[in-house]
Design a protein around this motif. Sequence first.
Motif, PDB file in Angstrom:
ATOM      1  N   ASN A 317       0.800  -1.238   0.000  1.00  0.00           N
ATOM      2  CA  ASN A 317       0.000   0.000   0.000  1.00  0.00           C
ATOM      3  C   ASN A 317       0.825   1.276   0.000  1.00  0.00           C
ATOM      4  O   ASN A 317       0.267   2.373   0.059  1.00  0.00           O
ATOM      5  CB  ASN A 317      -0.944   0.015   1.209  1.00  0.00           C
ATOM      6  N   GLY A 318       2.151   1.173  -0.051  1.00  0.00           N
ATOM      7  CA  GLY A 318       2.988   2.369  -0.051  1.00  0.00           C
ATOM      8  C   GLY A 318       3.183   2.991   1.313  1.00  0.00           C
ATOM      9  O   GLY A 318       3.836   4.032   1.433  1.00  0.00           O
ATOM     10  N   GLY A 319       2.639   2.377   2.368  1.00  0.00           N
ATOM     11  CA  GLY A 319       2.820   2.893   3.719  1.00  0.00           C
ATOM     12  C   GLY A 319       4.187   2.547   4.275  1.00  0.00           C
ATOM     13  O   GLY A 319       4.983   1.829   3.660  1.00  0.00           O
ATOM     14  N   SER A 320       4.476   3.056   5.474  1.00  0.00           N
ATOM     15  CA  SER A 320       5.770   2.830   6.106  1.00  0.00           C
ATOM     16  C   SER A 320       5.781   1.511   6.873  1.00  0.00           C
ATOM     17  O   SER A 320       4.748   1.010   7.309  1.00  0.00           O
ATOM     18  CB  SER A 320       6.101   3.980   7.062  1.00  0.00           C
ATOM     19  N   LEU A 321       6.984   0.961   7.033  1.00  0.00           N
ATOM     20  CA  LEU A 321       7.192  -0.205   7.881  1.00  0.00           C
ATOM     21  C   LEU A 321       7.952   0.229   9.121  1.00  0.00           C
ATOM     22  O   LEU A 321       8.763   1.150   9.077  1.00  0.00           O
ATOM     23  CB  LEU A 321       8.000  -1.272   7.134  1.00  0.00           C
ATOM     24  N   PRO A 335       3.864  -3.326   9.137  1.00  0.00           N
ATOM     25  CA  PRO A 335       3.366  -2.041   8.645  1.00  0.00           C
ATOM     26  C   PRO A 335       2.980  -1.136   9.815  1.00  0.00           C
ATOM     27  O   PRO A 335       2.454  -1.599  10.826  1.00  0.00           O
ATOM     28  CB  PRO A 335       2.136  -2.428   7.814  1.00  0.00           C
ATOM     29  N   VAL A 336       3.262   0.156   9.694  1.00  0.00           N
ATOM     30  CA  VAL A 336       2.883   1.103  10.738  1.00  0.00           C
ATOM     31  C   VAL A 336       1.393   1.033  10.994  1.00  0.00           C
ATOM     32  O   VAL A 336       0.932   1.102  12.140  1.00  0.00           O
ATOM     33  CB  VAL A 336       3.290   2.540  10.324  1.00  0.00           C
ATOM     34  N   CYS A 478       9.451  -3.342   0.499  1.00  0.00           N
ATOM     35  CA  CYS A 478       9.416  -4.744   0.930  1.00  0.00           C
ATOM     36  C   CYS A 478       8.027  -5.350   0.742  1.00  0.00           C
ATOM     37  O   CYS A 478       7.008  -4.685   0.948  1.00  0.00           O
ATOM     38  CB  CYS A 478       9.797  -4.864   2.402  1.00  0.00           C
ATOM     39  N   LEU A 479       8.016  -6.611   0.370  1.00  0.00           N
ATOM     40  CA  LEU A 479       6.782  -7.391   0.284  1.00  0.00           C
ATOM     41  C   LEU A 479       6.982  -8.654   1.105  1.00  0.00           C
ATOM     42  O   LEU A 479       7.847  -9.477   0.795  1.00  0.00           O
ATOM     43  CB  LEU A 479       6.460  -7.742  -1.170  1.00  0.00           C
ATOM     44  N   ARG A 538       2.145  -0.951  -7.479  1.00  0.00           N
ATOM     45  CA  ARG A 538       1.213  -1.890  -6.864  1.00  0.00           C
ATOM     46  C   ARG A 538       0.957  -3.101  -7.758  1.00  0.00           C
ATOM     47  O   ARG A 538       0.895  -4.238  -7.298  1.00  0.00           O
ATOM     48  CB  ARG A 538      -0.127  -1.195  -6.560  1.00  0.00           C
ATOM     49  N   ALA A 539       0.785  -2.857  -9.067  1.00  0.00           N
ATOM     50  CA  ALA A 539       0.505  -3.963  -9.990  1.00  0.00           C
ATOM     51  C   ALA A 539       1.681  -4.944 -10.026  1.00  0.00           C
ATOM     52  O   ALA A 539       1.488  -6.169 -10.006  1.00  0.00           O
ATOM     53  CB  ALA A 539       0.216  -3.421 -11.390  1.00  0.00           C
TER      54      ALA A 539
END
Length: 558
Positions: A317-321, A335-336, A478-479, A538-539
Amino acid sequence: MKAVAYSYLRFSSPQQATGDSIRRQVEATTSWCQRNNVALDESIKLRDNGVSAFKGAHRNNPDVHALAGFLNAVKSGRVPSGSFLIVESLDRLTREELGEAVELVLSLVNRGVKIVQLQPIESVLQKPVDITALVLAVVELSRGHSESKMKSERVGAAWARKQKEAATRVVTRRLPGWIDYVDGKLVLNSTKAAVVRRLFSMAHDGMGVFVISKKLNTENVPVIGRTHFKGRPMEWCQTSIYAILKSRATIGDYVPYKCRGEGRKPQGEPVPGYFPPVIDEATFYAVQKGLETRGKVRGKRGKHVNMFAGLLTDARNGGSLTYRHPKGKPSQLVPVDSNNGRTGEWVSFPAAAFEACILSQLVEVKASDIEGAGDGAREVEVASGKLSETEELIRLWEAKMDDPKIVDTVAAKLAGLNVLRRERTEALAEAQRKAASPISEAWGEFRTLADVIASDNSDELRVRIRSALRRAVESVTCLFVGKSGFRLCAARVQFVTGAHRDYVIRTLQRYNGREPSPPQVMSANWPTEAGEIDLRKRADARLVEGVLEELDVDRFGR
């Protein structure tokens, strides 16, 4: 070879940088260099915006303040003797008490730095120190300190007066999020006040701030205060809930504060009855006791040094870890948003395995590989690595100076290492002039420090690695995927130059009868007919997730 000059600019408030001052100072600096046949080094940006020089804060924390970084560079020899430091006036350099200010100026001069003042009178302070130039400098430094001291006293008196008047009138428009200013009066916002009362009710019932944030986010309760940050809607988090639960404004007290930013601290006694209370004192103090007992809040209040702080991004989702530190269990990357009770799919990953694997791969990356440079980048990388290695040896030997039995041996060793440091500093400066490549220096320092982390996992070393990484790396996307008791991580390290590296990590999360084994990592080459895979998209992240889910974890790396 031309002498090198560095230009230092400082503004005590960010607003001062919005006018014509920067252009004027840059033009004056460039003109002086041209007239005096001096090369202006523009690869290093020495600018402190919104930083006061009255108490010397700009001399500390080289990761934040430009002057502190320059002072470190001078001490280490990275800024060669004979260099010029150009300032518009000496009060840009410091406005501290005269003894501290003169000591700062002379410490630079005694290390061979020539200080150029452009206004009010153009002058150069250098060794051997001219008595007339020194007297003029002392007068200028004294003037700057006197102006700042008078301003500080006036502001302090004004705030003291406001504190006394707080019992009878509104003295500040900086209000808690649940209070509005209406027709000259402070009144409760009924909707937001109800949310605050609910926070205290849940805390009083024994809920921790994590559970409270999760519940409010699940119910889509609007946050109090800032609603958006960097274009993303804000959600309830542990830190914001903790701040409200600790705020004496909830029982009507006004707490005067002194200074801004990191130096902001309470001054004087709270003024009771200033705000309309939203809860009673019995509830407030009962909740304080509960917070003290549980002590569950983390986030900004933690002390763990995250080497990848500010770089880690969730590919989903592009958020921070961030790091989560469960009691008695290994730290995890999460994820935050998971800390705030945000719903949605997410997977954790062991932090130690991630750090060890990524660092082991990055130390193999050469500066020329990420910069696209030739021999110049390689020379800077080697020279920087050798200098960092020498500085680390000096630090280790200095730690032994307290042992009287070996003090003579240590002193002799340090003398030899200091000579070697000067030689390697000169070699690095020469390589930098050839390559003009700041990223090569950062990467050479990182590779040397990362080799030491296995034997010295100190906070100090982790901070230095983090600083070097931030200068060279733009992001680490990261994923995380869970599969058959394993955790898989696809990571894209994006460098500031546009180059990147892709990796896959496998680590055993649950043993399930398997023998324990160290984590494994390999470079990634994603099979696709659509061209290069970019994990930041994302894709593409969904495509990579499908590949990981089909991966045979037992044959990983074969």
